[in-house]
Design an enzyme around this catalytic site. Structure first.
Site, PDB file in Angstrom:
ATOM      1  N   LYS A  28       0.833  -1.200   0.000  1.00 46.18           N
ATOM      2  CA  LYS A  28       0.000   0.000   0.000  1.00 46.18           C
ATOM      3  C   LYS A  28       0.870   1.254   0.000  1.00 46.18           C
ATOM      4  O   LYS A  28       0.656   2.172  -0.801  1.00 46.18           O
ATOM      5  CB  LYS A  28      -0.903  -0.033   1.243  1.00 46.18           C
ATOM      6  CG  LYS A  28      -2.116   0.848   1.161  1.00 46.18           C
ATOM      7  CD  LYS A  28      -2.936   0.741   2.453  1.00 46.18           C
ATOM      8  CE  LYS A  28      -3.706  -0.567   2.539  1.00 46.18           C
ATOM      9  NZ  LYS A  28      -4.289  -0.802   3.887  1.00 46.18           N
ATOM     10  N   ARG A  98      -3.235   3.201   8.590  1.00 47.81           N
ATOM     11  CA  ARG A  98      -3.575   2.022   7.811  1.00 47.81           C
ATOM     12  C   ARG A  98      -2.417   1.029   7.776  1.00 47.81           C
ATOM     13  O   ARG A  98      -1.272   1.407   7.589  1.00 47.81           O
ATOM     14  CB  ARG A  98      -3.904   2.423   6.367  1.00 47.81           C
ATOM     15  CG  ARG A  98      -4.708   3.689   6.269  1.00 47.81           C
ATOM     16  CD  ARG A  98      -4.800   4.226   4.854  1.00 47.81           C
ATOM     17  NE  ARG A  98      -5.409   3.295   3.921  1.00 47.81           N
ATOM     18  CZ  ARG A  98      -5.414   3.473   2.612  1.00 47.81           C
ATOM     19  NH1 ARG A  98      -4.789   4.527   2.077  1.00 47.81           N
ATOM     20  NH2 ARG A  98      -5.989   2.595   1.831  1.00 47.81           N
ATOM     21  N   GLY A 107      -8.414  -7.952   4.894  1.00 53.06           N
ATOM     22  CA  GLY A 107      -9.226  -8.108   6.100  1.00 53.06           C
ATOM     23  C   GLY A 107      -8.486  -8.602   7.329  1.00 53.06           C
ATOM     24  O   GLY A 107      -9.086  -8.807   8.373  1.00 53.06           O
ATOM     25  N   MET A 109      -5.682  -7.207   8.911  1.00 52.09           N
ATOM     26  CA  MET A 109      -5.136  -6.220   9.836  1.00 52.09           C
ATOM     27  C   MET A 109      -6.032  -4.990   9.862  1.00 52.09           C
ATOM     28  O   MET A 109      -7.068  -4.968   9.229  1.00 52.09           O
ATOM     29  CB  MET A 109      -3.702  -5.912   9.453  1.00 52.09           C
ATOM     30  CG  MET A 109      -2.807  -7.110   9.752  1.00 52.09           C
ATOM     31  SD  MET A 109      -1.099  -6.827   9.383  1.00 52.09           S
ATOM     32  CE  MET A 109      -1.209  -6.366   7.700  1.00 52.09           C
ATOM     33  N   ARG A 349      -3.406  -1.563  -6.550  1.00 51.06           N
ATOM     34  CA  ARG A 349      -2.542  -2.762  -6.589  1.00 51.06           C
ATOM     35  C   ARG A 349      -2.954  -3.597  -7.795  1.00 51.06           C
ATOM     36  O   ARG A 349      -4.061  -3.433  -8.322  1.00 51.06           O
ATOM     37  CB  ARG A 349      -2.678  -3.577  -5.307  1.00 51.06           C
ATOM     38  CG  ARG A 349      -4.081  -4.105  -5.107  1.00 51.06           C
ATOM     39  CD  ARG A 349      -4.248  -4.820  -3.781  1.00 51.06           C
ATOM     40  NE  ARG A 349      -5.673  -4.849  -3.471  1.00 51.06           N
ATOM     41  CZ  ARG A 349      -6.184  -4.819  -2.265  1.00 51.06           C
ATOM     42  NH1 ARG A 349      -5.416  -4.766  -1.218  1.00 51.06           N
ATOM     43  NH2 ARG A 349      -7.494  -4.855  -2.089  1.00 51.06           N
ATOM     44  N   HIS A 475      -7.573 -43.115  -5.761  1.00 47.78           N
ATOM     45  CA  HIS A 475      -7.815 -43.641  -7.106  1.00 47.78           C
ATOM     46  C   HIS A 475      -8.783 -42.732  -7.864  1.00 47.78           C
ATOM     47  O   HIS A 475      -8.539 -42.350  -9.008  1.00 47.78           O
ATOM     48  CB  HIS A 475      -8.374 -45.069  -7.007  1.00 47.78           C
ATOM     49  CG  HIS A 475      -8.697 -45.674  -8.334  1.00 47.78           C
ATOM     50  ND1 HIS A 475      -9.957 -45.605  -8.889  1.00 47.78           N
ATOM     51  CD2 HIS A 475      -7.905 -46.324  -9.229  1.00 47.78           C
ATOM     52  CE1 HIS A 475      -9.929 -46.202 -10.075  1.00 47.78           C
ATOM     53  NE2 HIS A 475      -8.701 -46.651 -10.303  1.00 47.78           N
ATOM     54  N   SER A 800      12.704 -41.963 -17.690  1.00 46.17           N
ATOM     55  CA  SER A 800      11.499 -41.181 -17.416  1.00 46.17           C
ATOM     56  C   SER A 800      11.238 -41.261 -15.917  1.00 46.17           C
ATOM     57  O   SER A 800      11.112 -42.362 -15.360  1.00 46.17           O
ATOM     58  CB  SER A 800      10.314 -41.738 -18.204  1.00 46.17           C
ATOM     59  OG  SER A 800       9.162 -40.989 -17.892  1.00 46.17           O
ATOM     60  N   CYS A 867       7.038 -38.568 -16.017  1.00 49.19           N
ATOM     61  CA  CYS A 867       5.682 -38.977 -16.380  1.00 49.19           C
ATOM     62  C   CYS A 867       4.800 -39.165 -15.159  1.00 49.19           C
ATOM     63  O   CYS A 867       3.694 -39.653 -15.253  1.00 49.19           O
ATOM     64  CB  CYS A 867       5.698 -40.231 -17.233  1.00 49.19           C
ATOM     65  SG  CYS A 867       6.398 -41.649 -16.382  1.00 49.19           S
ATOM     66  N   TYR A 887      11.587 -33.309 -21.557  1.00 46.52           N
ATOM     67  CA  TYR A 887      10.137 -33.135 -21.652  1.00 46.52           C
ATOM     68  C   TYR A 887       9.444 -33.449 -20.338  1.00 46.52           C
ATOM     69  O   TYR A 887      10.018 -34.090 -19.458  1.00 46.52           O
ATOM     70  CB  TYR A 887       9.561 -34.018 -22.770  1.00 46.52           C
ATOM     71  CG  TYR A 887       9.609 -35.499 -22.486  1.00 46.52           C
ATOM     72  CD1 TYR A 887       8.576 -36.121 -21.781  1.00 46.52           C
ATOM     73  CD2 TYR A 887      10.680 -36.288 -22.908  1.00 46.52           C
ATOM     74  CE1 TYR A 887       8.611 -37.475 -21.503  1.00 46.52           C
ATOM     75  CE2 TYR A 887      10.723 -37.639 -22.635  1.00 46.52           C
ATOM     76  CZ  TYR A 887       9.682 -38.233 -21.927  1.00 46.52           C
ATOM     77  OH  TYR A 887       9.727 -39.566 -21.642  1.00 46.52           O
TER      78      TYR A 887
HETATM   79  P1  ADP Z   1      -7.783  -2.338   3.926  1.00 43.13           P
HETATM   80  O1  ADP Z   1      -6.359  -2.719   3.765  1.00 43.13           O
HETATM   81  O2  ADP Z   1      -8.550  -3.238   4.836  1.00 43.13           O
HETATM   82  O3  ADP Z   1      -8.452  -2.102   2.615  1.00 43.13           O
HETATM   83  P2  ADP Z   1      -7.364   0.463   4.124  1.00 43.13           P
HETATM   84  O4  ADP Z   1      -6.210   0.965   4.906  1.00 43.13           O
HETATM   85  O5  ADP Z   1      -7.215   0.427   2.674  1.00 43.13           O
HETATM   86  O6  ADP Z   1      -7.786  -0.942   4.694  1.00 43.13           O
HETATM   87  O7  ADP Z   1      -8.603   1.351   4.488  1.00 43.13           O
HETATM   88  C1  ADP Z   1      -9.906   0.984   4.171  1.00 43.13           C
HETATM   89  C2  ADP Z   1     -10.656   2.134   3.616  1.00 43.13           C
HETATM   90  O8  ADP Z   1     -10.643   3.233   4.506  1.00 43.13           O
HETATM   91  C3  ADP Z   1     -10.106   2.699   2.346  1.00 43.13           C
HETATM   92  O9  ADP Z   1     -10.499   1.959   1.228  1.00 43.13           O
HETATM   93  C4  ADP Z   1     -10.724   4.054   2.315  1.00 43.13           C
HETATM   94  O10 ADP Z   1     -12.035   4.016   1.822  1.00 43.13           O
HETATM   95  C5  ADP Z   1     -10.749   4.419   3.783  1.00 43.13           C
HETATM   96  N1  ADP Z   1      -9.622   5.304   4.054  1.00 43.13           N
HETATM   97  C6  ADP Z   1      -8.392   4.985   4.472  1.00 43.13           C
HETATM   98  N2  ADP Z   1      -7.627   6.061   4.581  1.00 43.13           N
HETATM   99  C7  ADP Z   1      -8.389   7.111   4.215  1.00 43.13           C
HETATM  100  C8  ADP Z   1      -8.168   8.510   4.078  1.00 43.13           C
HETATM  101  N3  ADP Z   1      -7.000   9.041   4.377  1.00 43.13           N
HETATM  102  N4  ADP Z   1      -9.192   9.261   3.658  1.00 43.13           N
HETATM  103  C9  ADP Z   1     -10.377   8.708   3.366  1.00 43.13           C
HETATM  104  N5  ADP Z   1     -10.658   7.433   3.463  1.00 43.13           N
HETATM  105  C10 ADP Z   1      -9.666   6.618   3.881  1.00 43.13           C
HETATM  106 MG    MG Z   2      -7.673  -1.035   1.230  1.00 42.68          MG
END
Ligand code: ADP
Ligand code: MG
Ligand code: MG
Length: 910
Positions: A28, A98, A107, A109, A349, A475, A800, A867, A887
């Site tokens: 990220k 984040r 989901g 962390m 990403r 099998h 083989s 094989c 092969y």
């Molecule tokens: P995850 O990795 O679970 O997707 P993120 O760190 O991407 O968590 O955050 C989830 C959401 O929170 C982002 O998709 C965005 O919508 C919102 N978010 C995070 N940082 C900001 C920010 N600086 N301003 C506005 N929304 C944010």
């Molecule tokens: Mg995200």
């Protein structure tokens, strides 16, 4: 010495870091930096490196001393970019905190938004925005996330009360609104009071008013979340090292919840289910962050309504999508927020995609001039295994969804043979065959406790196979993959009663003839019928569709052409005569393994006659009846494979596979029948059966050990092969037979069998007045053979690797008996993978390397292939490329996968 740089800033078209720094900045952070660099609108902020995470865990959850100053300086930078001040009572900047590891861990962390609000700041937000609802709702969200994430109040399971949600539910009910966006300001203000009380009552502290204390609390929580159980389990499942650590991103907040000119969303720069070009995604007006994915409000589709709702935002997003694809040369998965009509980028990403989409996107990107063909083949773009999705029938997505909604899911087993099949239940292979012979269009699912070789013909006519016992190498699983059949095995919640003709599962009793559907991609079993669509690629290959009618086929063919251009390994098929044609269509460059026992299973009576013979003469008489069938089969195979090498393995399985207690039990009249046929007593029959019993058949009288004790079997097979070959040559067909000796461990074994073959050949050529070139070689499937490969190559003209047996004998693990511990072993990092699926490179792979080196030292032009089942496993194919095999050979349906994997190995090697 300068201090270590722990903090990397981004924003305003600049950044300290870039996309190549994922190890240090996490995915990220590296991409926020990169987006900022290429001028995309990214709220300013900074990334605290993964090195700090490592320090944090090595030093009792503390930070490097210089971190604090670096963070303060970075906050000042962000303040300058955004023209606001963190914690300021008149013009406050808010932050998000984040997590972001090197590879995304969806989901796993935590993230906290709206950091920096307190009683004073909330008033400033009201004044600045003129929107009381927004200000109090942001505050409410902060307290809730802070409580959940930093103070650990989020319930671990559904049985525990979620204190915050309980309060929200009550408020929603009181005001009669569906979502908190509809709550009155008064209600939200009260919720803020109540939330603070929850924190006091359950965490024993006051919600911190100090913005800096809030921020450091969040940073600690993000680093701390790397160590939580959930994340650790995820890493183990996905092979992510625990040592990597996460980075922490701190970023200026932008607001999608300021009113109807705002929105928040997620999207893809093109469709990742089927690969169709064009931006698509979900958005919610007047919402924040996770609201889109939380499922509490139903989002709108970007491609359907955003253009009308917010034309400027739609245009900005479309352009950003194009810029991103041009820059990253791949489809992107993005997160964004629209604040007052302006789009802000919060994440990008490389997108995950289905096999269908992967092929389409790779080919399209080449045609659009973004990448070249070699890049299109990269394994991260198209995991070779995912090609399966183009080769197998699938359930119509809407019909499957309906089945799920209707609660028709009965059970889940092991997804052993990809594809989707729907049909009527049949419990016995013989019944399946009989029904099929009456009506070739009948759709059947063979449901059995387990399968064995005599079920083969029934399996062939069934659309799918479902078993209660046995794992991924049972099998049923092996044969299904070989046949390209949909198979779910090891579904132990099935209770099958052959006598009653029922299967009981999930409280339902299904009978023979009832409809059932199995998904071999997922292992799911459904009650009733689910419509399937055939694979277009296979439809074209089997002549049911013209190539020009199927875009899917054309793209597939294009990709395969590129793969063939780049690969060094040849790819052959493990096939008998019946699926030789389709093997060619799928790209086989020859046959790497023709198992001859299938022919014997089709002629059990003659085979049993041989087993009952006590003299060489009688055995020869019985074998003489079999030779015609073998010769016909080989002739067909040679004709189909004209000009291509065909490796035929001499008889491999122990004789009791043709006659055992099991057969007598299945057919109580068998002993009597055999006694009558052979003019012996039933007692004699039983005695013979008892003689054949082995306590460890894998290590018993099989492979070349049969041909050595009963050379007439080898002679008959060599004769059938060479007579067929000469006959074909006389018809002007080019034949390249390779006769392969199974299970040898000693050079003397290879010498013995080679002599029998050569003597037979001399006779055949003399009788027929014509000869053919042929080769004799051996399987390398016993460790001793690998270790003495130098000597063996004196006689053997090719090797083989039979990696199924080599793994079995090399590890001392029977693949029929490893079910009890293999799961535990892989879950607890004792074995990195199932060695029967992916070659154990350090152990078995070492044996292979020795055999390659020593074999080629004796015979430099020694042809070497593989094989075993591993020949169609992408990771194992990469390994075969590395150690210089000529092969790989695999079951027909895996040929395209092996071709692509071989190309990927070559491309990756440079
Ligand atoms: P995850 O990795 O679970 O997707 P993120 O760190 O991407 O968590 O955050 C989830 C959401 O929170 C982002 O998709 C965005 O919508 C919102 N978010 C995070 N940082 C900001 C920010 N600086 N301003 C506005 N929304 C944010
Ligand atoms: Mg995200
Ligand atoms: Mg073997």
């Amino acid at each position: 010495m300068a201090d270590t740089k722990y903090v990397y800033t981004f924003g305003d078209g600049k950044a300290d870091g870039n996309t190549t720094q994922k190890e240090l900045l996490g995915g990220k952070g590296a991409n926020l930096a990169e987006m900022s660099r290429i001028g995309l609108p990214v709220p300013a902020g900074f990334t605290i490196t993964t090195e700090v995470c490592t320090y944090f865990y090595d030093n009792d959850r503390t930070y490097p001393p210089e971190l604090k100053d670096q963070v303060n300086a970075a906050i000042a930078d962000a303040e300058k970019c955004m023209g606001k001040k963190y914690g300021d009572p008149t013009n406050p900047l808010l932050l998000s905190c984040r997590s972001g590891a090197r590879e995304s861990m969806p989901g796993m962390m935590d993230t906290v938004l709206n950091i920096g609000i307190n009683e004073e700041v909330v008033q400033a937000l009201i004044k600045q925005s003129g929107n009381e609802h927004f200000a109090w709702d942001s505050y409410r969200r902060l307290i809730q996330m802070y409580g959940d994430v930093v103070l650990g109040l989020k319930p671990e399971n559904k049985n525990q009360d979620d204190h915050f949600e309980v309060i929200l539910d009550a408020a929603r009910e009181k005001e009669g609104v569906e979502h908190e966006a509809g709550l009155s300001v008064a209600a939200i203000k009260q919720i803020v009071v109540d939330f603070k009380k929850v924190i006091k009552d359950h965490a024993g502290i006051d919600f911190p008013e100090d913005p800096m204390e809030q921020l450091w609390g969040c940073i600690g929580a993000v680093f701390g979340s790397w160590g939580n159980d959930r994340a650790a389990v995820y890493r183990r499942m996905n092979g992510i090292p625990h040592s990597w650590g996460t980075a922490t991103n701190v970023q200026a907040m932008v607001f999608g919840n300021l009113g109807d000119t705002c929105a928040t969303g997620v999207g893809l720069t093109r469709n990742c289910s089927d690969g169709t070009p064009g931006f698509c995604g979900d958005y919610l007006i007047n919402a924040q962050g996770e609201d889109v994915v939380a499922g509490t409000r139903t989002p709108k589709r970007v491609e359907e309504t955003l253009q009308q709702d917010k034309p400027e935002a739609f245009e900005q997003l479309t352009n950003i999508g194009k810029t991103l694809e041009q820059h990253y040369k791949d489809v992107q998965d993005i997160e964004f927020t629209v604040e007052d009509g302006k789009v802000w980028m919060l994440q990008t990403r490389n997108a995950k995609r289905t096999g269908f989409a992967a092929v389409r996107i790779a080919v399209d990107l080449v045609n659009e001039g973004l990448i070249d063909a070699k890049t299109a083949l990269e394994k991260r773009r198209i995991p070779a295994d995912d090609l399966n999705q183009l080769l197998q029938p699938i359930f119509n997505p809407s019909d499957k969804e309906q089945a799920q909604k209707d609660n028709r899911l009965l059970a889940k087993g092991i997804n052993a043979g990809p594809g989707a099949a729907t049909g009527q239940i049949v419990f016995h292979a013989s019944d399946a065959e009989e029904t099929y012979n009456k009506d070739n269009d009948v759709q059947l699912i063979l449901v059995r406790k387990e399968t064995s070789p005599e079920d083969l013909r029934g399996m062939k006519v069934a659309k799918g196979i479902l078993t209660a016992f046995g794992g991924a190498s049972s099998h049923a699983a092996l044969v299904s993959r070989q046949m390209g059949k949909t198979c779910v095995c090891g579904c132990d919640s099935l209770n099958i009663d052959y006598e009653a003709g029922t299967v009981t599962v999930a409280g339902q009793v299904l009978k023979g003839g009832d409809w059932i559907s199995v998904d071999g991609f997922t292992g799911e079993v459904f009650a009733g019928k689910i419509e399937t669509s055939p694979s277009e690629v296979m439809e074209v290959m089997t002549g049911n569709m013209k190539p020009e009618e199927s875009e899917v086929y054309q793209r597939y063919a294009q990709l395969m052409a590129w793969a063939d251009e780049h690969r060094k390994l040849n790819v052959r098929a493990n096939t008998e005569s019946h699926d030789a044609e389709i093997s060619l269509q799928l790209g086989a460059e020859g046959v790497g393994l023709c198992r001859t026992e299938h022919m014997f299973f089709d002629h059990l009576d003659e085979m049993r006659e041989m087993i009952f013979s006590t003299t060489v003469e009688d055995r020869e008489k019985a074998l003489a009846k079999l030779i015609k069938f073998q010769r016909d089969d080989f002739t067909h195979l040679f004709k189909v494979m004209a000009g291509k090498a065909v490796t035929i393995r001499l008889l491999d399985p122990p004789l009791h596979e043709f006659l055992s207690e099991h057969h007598m039990h299945e057919d109580p009249a068998l002993a009597g029948k055999l006694a009558k046929t052979f003019g012996v007593t039933e007692e004699d029959v039983k005695r013979r059966v008892a003689e054949l019993v082995e306590s460890n058949p894998m290590l018993g009288h099989r492979g070349c050990r049969l041909g050595i004790v009963y050379p007439e079997i080898t002679a008959m097979q060599a004769r059938a092969i060479l007579e067929a070959a000469v006959a074909c040559k006389k018809e002007g067909i080019e034949v390249l037979p390779e006769i392969m000796i199974p299970l040898a461990g000693y050079k003397a074994e290879v010498d013995n069998q080679t002599a029998v073959i050569k003597a037979t050949a001399a006779k055949v050529f003399d009788e027929m007045g014509e000869s053919v070139e042929y080769m004799t070689g051996t399987m390398i499937e016993i460790p001793r053979a690998a270790l003495t490969a130098g000597e063996i190559a004196d006689t053997a003209e090719f090797f083989s690797f039979g990696t199924n047996d080599l793994t079995q004998t090399g590890l001392g693990i029977s693949r029929d008996d490893y079910k009890g511990f293999i799961g535990y072993y892989t879950e607890n990092d004792i074995m990195p993978a199932d060695p029967f699926q992916t070659v154990d490179q350090t152990g078995i792979g070492r044996l292979m390397k020795i055999a390659v080196a020593d074999g080629r030292e004796t015979r430099p032009d020694l042809k070497i292939g593989i094989c075993g089942e591993h020949g169609g496993d992408p990771k194992s194919v990469y390994f075969c490329h590395e150690i210089g095999l000529n092969y790989v050979s695999c079951s027909p349906r895996r040929i395209p996968i092996a071709r692509l994997a071989a190309a990927q190995a070559a491309v990756e090697a440079g």
